[in-house]
Design a protein around this motif. Structure first.
Motif, PDB file in Angstrom:
ATOM      1  N   ALA A   4       0.917  -1.160   0.220  1.00 26.08           N
ATOM      2  CA  ALA A   4       0.055   0.067  -0.123  1.00 26.08           C
ATOM      3  C   ALA A   4       0.900   1.262   0.180  1.00 26.08           C
ATOM      4  N   ARG A   5       1.750   1.171   0.878  1.00 29.40           N
ATOM      5  CA  ARG A   5       2.845   2.479   0.967  1.00 29.40           C
ATOM      6  C   ARG A   5       3.638   2.551  -0.558  1.00 29.40           C
ATOM      7  N   GLU A   6       3.789   1.335  -1.161  1.00 25.49           N
ATOM      8  CA  GLU A   6       4.754   1.536  -2.327  1.00 25.49           C
ATOM      9  C   GLU A   6       3.757   2.154  -3.450  1.00 25.49           C
ATOM     10  N   HIS A   7       2.516   1.995  -3.448  1.00 27.45           N
ATOM     11  CA  HIS A   7       1.438   2.292  -4.243  1.00 27.45           C
ATOM     12  C   HIS A   7       1.392   3.748  -4.124  1.00 27.45           C
ATOM     13  N   ARG A  48      14.947   0.569  -5.334  1.00 29.33           N
ATOM     14  CA  ARG A  48      15.409   1.472  -4.248  1.00 29.33           C
ATOM     15  C   ARG A  48      14.383   2.079  -3.199  1.00 29.33           C
ATOM     16  N   LEU A  49      13.113   1.459  -3.585  1.00 27.37           N
ATOM     17  CA  LEU A  49      12.050   2.257  -2.703  1.00 27.37           C
ATOM     18  C   LEU A  49      12.075   2.038  -1.139  1.00 27.37           C
ATOM     19  N   ASP A  50      12.616   1.090  -0.862  1.00 27.42           N
ATOM     20  CA  ASP A  50      13.006   0.672   0.605  1.00 27.42           C
ATOM     21  C   ASP A  50      13.930   1.775   1.307  1.00 27.42           C
ATOM     22  N   THR A  51      14.624   2.413   0.613  1.00 27.72           N
ATOM     23  CA  THR A  51      15.646   3.486   1.129  1.00 27.72           C
ATOM     24  C   THR A  51      14.922   4.670   1.624  1.00 27.72           C
ATOM     25  N   LEU A  52      13.569   4.886   1.043  1.00 32.18           N
ATOM     26  CA  LEU A  52      12.810   6.213   1.141  1.00 32.18           C
ATOM     27  C   LEU A  52      12.183   6.099   2.623  1.00 32.18           C
ATOM     28  N   ALA A  54      10.154   8.418   4.275  1.00 28.12           N
ATOM     29  CA  ALA A  54       8.669   8.921   4.526  1.00 28.12           C
ATOM     30  C   ALA A  54       8.007   9.169   3.023  1.00 28.12           C
ATOM     31  N   GLU A  55       6.819   8.781   2.976  1.00 27.19           N
ATOM     32  CA  GLU A  55       6.109   9.038   1.536  1.00 27.19           C
ATOM     33  C   GLU A  55       6.099  10.654   1.306  1.00 27.19           C
ATOM     34  N   GLU A  56       6.249  11.404   2.202  1.00 24.02           N
ATOM     35  CA  GLU A  56       6.146  12.780   2.068  1.00 24.02           C
ATOM     36  C   GLU A  56       7.263  13.303   1.336  1.00 24.02           C
ATOM     37  N   SER A  57       8.620  12.557   1.289  1.00 22.52           N
ATOM     38  CA  SER A  57       9.669  13.224   1.077  1.00 22.52           C
ATOM     39  C   SER A  57      10.030  12.273  -0.462  1.00 22.52           C
ATOM     40  N   ALA A  58       8.968  11.915  -0.945  1.00 25.62           N
ATOM     41  CA  ALA A  58       9.325  10.848  -2.260  1.00 25.62           C
ATOM     42  C   ALA A  58       9.594  11.793  -3.364  1.00 25.62           C
ATOM     43  N   VAL A  59       9.296  13.007  -3.593  1.00 28.15           N
ATOM     44  CA  VAL A  59       9.386  13.551  -4.752  1.00 28.15           C
ATOM     45  C   VAL A  59      10.720  14.325  -4.500  1.00 28.15           C
ATOM     46  N   ALA A  60      11.161  14.771  -3.495  1.00 27.08           N
ATOM     47  CA  ALA A  60      12.596  15.154  -2.972  1.00 27.08           C
ATOM     48  C   ALA A  60      13.536  14.255  -3.395  1.00 27.08           C
ATOM     49  N   TRP A  61      13.350  12.945  -2.984  1.00 28.72           N
ATOM     50  CA  TRP A  61      14.081  11.867  -3.151  1.00 28.72           C
ATOM     51  C   TRP A  61      14.452  11.666  -4.462  1.00 28.72           C
TER      52      TRP A  61
END
Length: 73
Positions: A4-7, A48-52, A54-61
């Motif tokens: 769900a988080r990945e989605h 590499r999604l597991d290195t993220l 917080a979801e909120e920082s996805a765009v910056a990441w």
């Protein structure tokens, strides 16, 4: 990362596709190259999604991933 988080993260990144593409095109001066770099970055990021943290920082990441892609190119 839970499915769900990945989605949520993937949806967030895909919603920003045009902004990401513009970012790359400004730096490369070539739309086709920008498209290629973006697709490669999306593909590499899936692993590499597991290195993220917080979801909120996805765009910056992802912008960091894109900056690295331009530097590597």
């Amino acid at each position: 990362m839970p499915p769900a988080r990945e989605h949520v993260v993937l949806t967030t990144l895909l919603d920003e596709r045009e902004a990401f593409l513009s970012f790359l095109e400004r730096r490369t001066g070539d739309r086709a190259l920008a498209e290629d770099l973006l697709q490669d970055a999306f593909a590499r990021s899936l692993d590499r999604l597991d290195t993220l943290r917080a979801e909120e920082s996805a765009v910056a990441w992802f912008y960091r991933v894109l900056r690295n892609a331009v530097i590597d190119h």
